[in-house]
Design a protein around this motif. Structure first.
Motif, PDB file in Angstrom:
ATOM      1  N   PRO A 111      15.619  -5.187   8.334  1.00 40.34           N
ATOM      2  CA  PRO A 111      17.248  -6.037   8.697  1.00 40.34           C
ATOM      3  C   PRO A 111      18.068  -4.919   9.290  1.00 40.34           C
ATOM      4  CG  PRO A 111      17.151  -4.817   6.480  1.00 40.34           C
ATOM      5  CD  PRO A 111      16.310  -4.907   7.004  1.00 40.34           C
ATOM      6  N   CYS A 112      18.399  -5.870  10.342  1.00 45.69           N
ATOM      7  CA  CYS A 112      19.460  -5.647  11.024  1.00 45.69           C
ATOM      8  C   CYS A 112      18.932  -3.784  12.041  1.00 45.69           C
ATOM      9  CB  CYS A 112      20.970  -4.566  11.112  1.00 45.69           C
ATOM     10  SG  CYS A 112      21.716  -5.634   9.559  1.00 45.69           S
ATOM     11  N   GLY A 113      17.554  -4.117  12.612  1.00 43.93           N
ATOM     12  CA  GLY A 113      16.501  -3.111  13.530  1.00 43.93           C
ATOM     13  C   GLY A 113      16.129  -1.960  12.293  1.00 43.93           C
ATOM     14  N   GLY A 114      16.503  -1.308  11.266  1.00 44.75           N
ATOM     15  CA  GLY A 114      15.999  -0.535  10.466  1.00 44.75           C
ATOM     16  C   GLY A 114      15.105  -0.513  10.576  1.00 44.75           C
ATOM     17  N   THR A 115      14.514   1.089  10.171  1.00 42.95           N
ATOM     18  CA  THR A 115      13.350   2.012  10.084  1.00 42.95           C
ATOM     19  C   THR A 115      12.806   2.631   9.060  1.00 42.95           C
ATOM     20  OG1 THR A 115      13.555   1.997  12.637  1.00 42.95           O
ATOM     21  CG2 THR A 115      12.090   3.693  12.036  1.00 42.95           C
ATOM     22  N   LEU A 116      11.801   2.885   8.881  1.00 41.91           N
ATOM     23  CA  LEU A 116      11.125   3.536   8.011  1.00 41.91           C
ATOM     24  C   LEU A 116      10.753   4.539   8.153  1.00 41.91           C
ATOM     25  CD1 LEU A 116      10.995   0.511   4.528  1.00 41.91           C
ATOM     26  CD2 LEU A 116      12.473   2.262   5.052  1.00 41.91           C
ATOM     27  N   GLU A 117      10.675   5.419   7.359  1.00 39.19           N
ATOM     28  CA  GLU A 117       9.754   6.857   7.329  1.00 39.19           C
ATOM     29  C   GLU A 117       8.945   6.911   6.460  1.00 39.19           C
ATOM     30  OE1 GLU A 117      10.541   9.936   9.246  1.00 39.19           O
ATOM     31  OE2 GLU A 117      11.133   9.313  11.568  1.00 39.19           O
ATOM     32  N   LEU A 118       7.378   6.482   6.528  1.00 40.95           N
ATOM     33  CA  LEU A 118       6.720   6.937   4.898  1.00 40.95           C
ATOM     34  C   LEU A 118       5.911   7.761   4.845  1.00 40.95           C
ATOM     35  CD1 LEU A 118       6.285   2.833   4.731  1.00 40.95           C
ATOM     36  CD2 LEU A 118       7.892   4.656   3.729  1.00 40.95           C
ATOM     37  N   ILE A 119       5.848   8.738   4.148  1.00 43.74           N
ATOM     38  CA  ILE A 119       4.066   9.387   3.610  1.00 43.74           C
ATOM     39  C   ILE A 119       3.807   9.159   3.158  1.00 43.74           C
ATOM     40  CG2 ILE A 119       3.783  12.309   2.298  1.00 43.74           C
ATOM     41  CD1 ILE A 119       4.242  12.945   5.547  1.00 43.74           C
ATOM     42  N   ILE A 120       2.230   9.080   3.289  1.00 47.86           N
ATOM     43  CA  ILE A 120       1.066   8.939   3.156  1.00 47.86           C
ATOM     44  C   ILE A 120       0.022   9.889   2.049  1.00 47.86           C
ATOM     45  CG2 ILE A 120      -0.769   6.660   3.139  1.00 47.86           C
ATOM     46  CD1 ILE A 120       1.974   6.125   3.712  1.00 47.86           C
ATOM     47  N   GLU A 121       0.261   9.483   1.179  1.00 47.10           N
ATOM     48  CA  GLU A 121      -0.773  10.664   0.650  1.00 47.10           C
ATOM     49  C   GLU A 121      -1.540  10.544  -0.693  1.00 47.10           C
ATOM     50  OE1 GLU A 121       0.971  14.558  -3.063  1.00 47.10           O
ATOM     51  OE2 GLU A 121       2.234  12.922  -2.359  1.00 47.10           O
ATOM     52  N   VAL A 159      -4.236  -2.595  -5.257  1.00 45.04           N
ATOM     53  CA  VAL A 159      -3.493  -2.756  -6.652  1.00 45.04           C
ATOM     54  C   VAL A 159      -2.545  -1.608  -6.333  1.00 45.04           C
ATOM     55  CG1 VAL A 159      -3.758  -2.473  -9.067  1.00 45.04           C
ATOM     56  CG2 VAL A 159      -5.046  -3.757  -7.913  1.00 45.04           C
ATOM     57  N   LEU A 160      -1.159  -2.396  -5.999  1.00 41.36           N
ATOM     58  CA  LEU A 160       0.256  -1.565  -6.242  1.00 41.36           C
ATOM     59  C   LEU A 160       0.736  -1.877  -7.133  1.00 41.36           C
ATOM     60  CD1 LEU A 160       2.725  -3.035  -4.981  1.00 41.36           C
ATOM     61  CD2 LEU A 160       1.530  -2.320  -2.632  1.00 41.36           C
ATOM     62  N   VAL A 161       1.826  -0.416  -7.585  1.00 43.62           N
ATOM     63  CA  VAL A 161       3.343  -0.692  -8.463  1.00 43.62           C
ATOM     64  C   VAL A 161       4.755   0.143  -7.781  1.00 43.62           C
ATOM     65  CG1 VAL A 161       4.532   0.228 -10.709  1.00 43.62           C
ATOM     66  CG2 VAL A 161       1.766  -1.114 -10.558  1.00 43.62           C
ATOM     67  N   GLY A 162       5.249  -0.279  -7.993  1.00 45.14           N
ATOM     68  CA  GLY A 162       6.193  -0.142  -7.038  1.00 45.14           C
ATOM     69  C   GLY A 162       6.964  -0.817  -4.992  1.00 45.14           C
ATOM     70  N   SER A 163       7.841  -0.128  -4.727  1.00 44.10           N
ATOM     71  CA  SER A 163       8.337  -0.800  -3.828  1.00 44.10           C
ATOM     72  C   SER A 163       8.927   0.362  -2.970  1.00 44.10           C
ATOM     73  CB  SER A 163       9.383  -1.837  -4.112  1.00 44.10           C
ATOM     74  OG  SER A 163      10.085  -1.740  -2.980  1.00 44.10           O
ATOM     75  N   VAL A 164       8.692   0.154  -1.599  1.00 45.10           N
ATOM     76  CA  VAL A 164       9.434   0.333  -0.496  1.00 45.10           C
ATOM     77  C   VAL A 164       9.921  -0.520   0.563  1.00 45.10           C
ATOM     78  CG1 VAL A 164       8.027   2.609  -0.466  1.00 45.10           C
ATOM     79  CG2 VAL A 164       7.207   0.774   0.476  1.00 45.10           C
ATOM     80  N   SER A 165      10.007  -1.422   0.500  1.00 49.42           N
ATOM     81  CA  SER A 165      10.402  -2.499   1.513  1.00 49.42           C
ATOM     82  C   SER A 165      10.879  -3.568   0.419  1.00 49.42           C
ATOM     83  CB  SER A 165       9.592  -2.477   3.050  1.00 49.42           C
ATOM     84  OG  SER A 165       8.886  -3.933   2.292  1.00 49.42           O
ATOM     85  N   GLY A 166      11.259  -4.793   1.127  1.00 49.70           N
ATOM     86  CA  GLY A 166      11.397  -5.478   0.742  1.00 49.70           C
ATOM     87  C   GLY A 166       9.572  -6.661   0.107  1.00 49.70           C
ATOM     88  N   GLY A 167       8.696  -6.217   1.364  1.00 44.19           N
ATOM     89  CA  GLY A 167       7.027  -7.122   0.288  1.00 44.19           C
ATOM     90  C   GLY A 167       6.663  -6.962   2.209  1.00 44.19           C
ATOM     91  N   CYS A 168       7.047  -6.882   2.959  1.00 45.16           N
ATOM     92  CA  CYS A 168       6.028  -6.724   4.484  1.00 45.16           C
ATOM     93  C   CYS A 168       5.258  -5.547   4.678  1.00 45.16           C
ATOM     94  CB  CYS A 168       7.062  -6.848   5.581  1.00 45.16           C
ATOM     95  SG  CYS A 168       7.323  -8.980   5.374  1.00 45.16           S
ATOM     96  N   ILE A 169       5.669  -4.263   4.412  1.00 44.54           N
ATOM     97  CA  ILE A 169       5.593  -3.224   4.689  1.00 44.54           C
ATOM     98  C   ILE A 169       4.457  -2.703   3.750  1.00 44.54           C
ATOM     99  CG2 ILE A 169       5.691  -0.882   4.612  1.00 44.54           C
ATOM    100  CD1 ILE A 169       8.258  -1.189   5.786  1.00 44.54           C
ATOM    101  N   GLU A 170       4.498  -3.130   1.987  1.00 44.20           N
ATOM    102  CA  GLU A 170       3.819  -3.188   0.896  1.00 44.20           C
ATOM    103  C   GLU A 170       2.343  -3.884   1.672  1.00 44.20           C
ATOM    104  OE1 GLU A 170       7.625  -2.334  -1.283  1.00 44.20           O
ATOM    105  OE2 GLU A 170       6.928  -3.727   0.111  1.00 44.20           O
ATOM    106  N   ASP A 171       2.913  -5.266   2.409  1.00 43.50           N
ATOM    107  CA  ASP A 171       1.375  -6.527   2.886  1.00 43.50           C
ATOM    108  C   ASP A 171       0.933  -5.725   3.751  1.00 43.50           C
ATOM    109  OD1 ASP A 171       2.176  -8.259   0.933  1.00 43.50           O
ATOM    110  OD2 ASP A 171       2.908  -9.313   2.362  1.00 43.50           O
ATOM    111  N   ASP A 172       1.159  -4.954   4.977  1.00 39.23           N
ATOM    112  CA  ASP A 172       0.353  -4.284   5.624  1.00 39.23           C
ATOM    113  C   ASP A 172       0.020  -2.611   5.133  1.00 39.23           C
ATOM    114  OD1 ASP A 172       0.356  -3.768   8.685  1.00 39.23           O
ATOM    115  OD2 ASP A 172       0.879  -1.746   8.102  1.00 39.23           O
ATOM    116  N   LEU A 173       0.700  -1.911   4.089  1.00 37.03           N
ATOM    117  CA  LEU A 173      -0.312  -0.785   2.950  1.00 37.03           C
ATOM    118  C   LEU A 173      -1.310  -1.577   2.763  1.00 37.03           C
ATOM    119  CD1 LEU A 173       2.465   1.040   2.564  1.00 37.03           C
ATOM    120  CD2 LEU A 173       1.486   1.961   3.870  1.00 37.03           C
TER     121      LEU A 173
END
Length: 330
Positions: free
Chosen positions: A95-105, A49-63
């Motif tokens: 999109p357009c080769g974008g990259t995200l860096e996340l801290i998982i805490e 279960v999650l609340v919030g967003s860091v991307s359009g949804g696919c990264i959330e699915d992986d997390l």
């Protein structure tokens, strides 16, 4: 801080009362085009279960998959990067080769969460310093000029709370919609209303209500480049009182409700006082973007659309100036 990120902390506070593992995920860096900016948050529970967003949804699915399979850290924070390769960018829909860096805490201490929520509820900016290896956390007061996110190999620093202020003149129906919507866009909202009869019907939570004359309210606020002032009383005397001070201030936006004809007459009135032609030219009137708005909620949307546009211009300008400075210094 927008309403999505505020709900993350409220949920985090609630979930820490359970026996489930909980993680706070923070966007710390972006490259290229990315769905959300540094500082964006989500809170994730081990059951997915999650609340919030860091991307359009696919990264959330992986997390979620990683949380349910026990792959997320439990004793220290971890940096995760998404979108480095073309395949990953396509897989995670960046999109357009974008990259995200996340801290998982992994979060276990409720004290700092309470501190942050208390600061936000009191309209204060607060900075949290996280030691990545030990999870030790320290909170302190922050300034509007502080970067939202700073990260080194050892420490993550994030600023939370409202960075923008909105002063609304008048507590009418349009102000109700504007105040509610503005809080979702990171504004600390204040409403000036000198008319006692109008104050009695005001019921928007988390808004500072100022029972004083409009010019006094503007002066008391000490507007800066992160302040917007919008006059909505329908009473030229009250609106003009606010504008006489607001147009001389550092506020990035000053607007007034009314038709083109009414605002043309308003500009003539303002010219009779100690305002320069340049200061009067700063007035946004009719207020908001011309999207054909007529009803109170439509007018509120038009105003906020114009504020979004100007804030984006402000952000791009700041980024370009920083890049120029770095280029000269390098």
């Amino acid at each position: 801080m927008d309403s999505v990120d505020l709900s993350v902390f409220k949920t985090l506070q609630k979930w820490l009362e359970t026996d489930l593992n909980v993680w706070l995920v923070t966007v710390v860096k972006t490259f290229g085009s990315s769905p959300r900016q540094p500082g964006a948050l989500l809170v994730l529970r081990e059951d997915g279960v999650l609340v919030g967003s860091v991307s359009g949804g696919c990264i959330e699915d992986d997390l979620v998959d990683k949380a349910q399979s026990g792959e997320l850290p439990t004793q220290q924070a971890k940096l995760m990067v998404y979108g480095v390769t073309r395949e990953e960018a396509q897989r995670f829909n960046l999109p357009c080769g974008g990259t995200l860096e996340l801290i998982i805490e992994p979060v276990k201490n409720t004290v700092w969460v309470d501190e942050i929520l208390n600061a936000i509820n009191n309209h204060r900016l607060i900075k949290r310093d996280l030691q990545i290896a030990s999870l030790q956390t320290q909170c302190s007061d922050a300034k509007v000029t502080d970067p939202t996110v700073q990260i080194t190999d050892q420490q993550l620093s994030v600023v939370y709370g409202p960075r923008w202020r909105l002063l609304i003149i008048g507590a009418g129906q349009t102000s109700v919609y504007l105040a509610n919507m503005a809080q979702a866009l990171d504004y600390q909202v204040s409403v000036c209303e000198p008319r006692d009869a109008m104050i009695e019907s005001w019921d928007v939570p988390n808004v500072e209500l100022l029972n004083m004359m409009p010019d006094d309210a503007v002066l008391a606020m000490q507007p800066d480049a992160h302040t917007a002032i919008v006059a909505l009383t329908h009473d030229p005397k009250l609106d003009d009182m606010a504008l006489l001070e607001a147009l001389k201030s550092a506020a990035f936006y000053v607007g007034a409700l009314g038709s083109k004809k009414n605002n043309a007459n308003r500009r003539k009135r303002l010219a009779m006082f100690d305002l320069s032609a340049g200061e009067i030219e700063r007035l946004h009137g009719p207020v908001g973007l011309p999207i054909g708005s007529r009803t109170p909620p439509e007018i509120a949307i038009a105003i906020l659309a114009e504020l979004i546009e100007l804030r984006r211009i402000h952000l791009v300008k700041a980024v370009n100036e920083t890049a120029e400075i770095q280029s000269v210094c390098s």
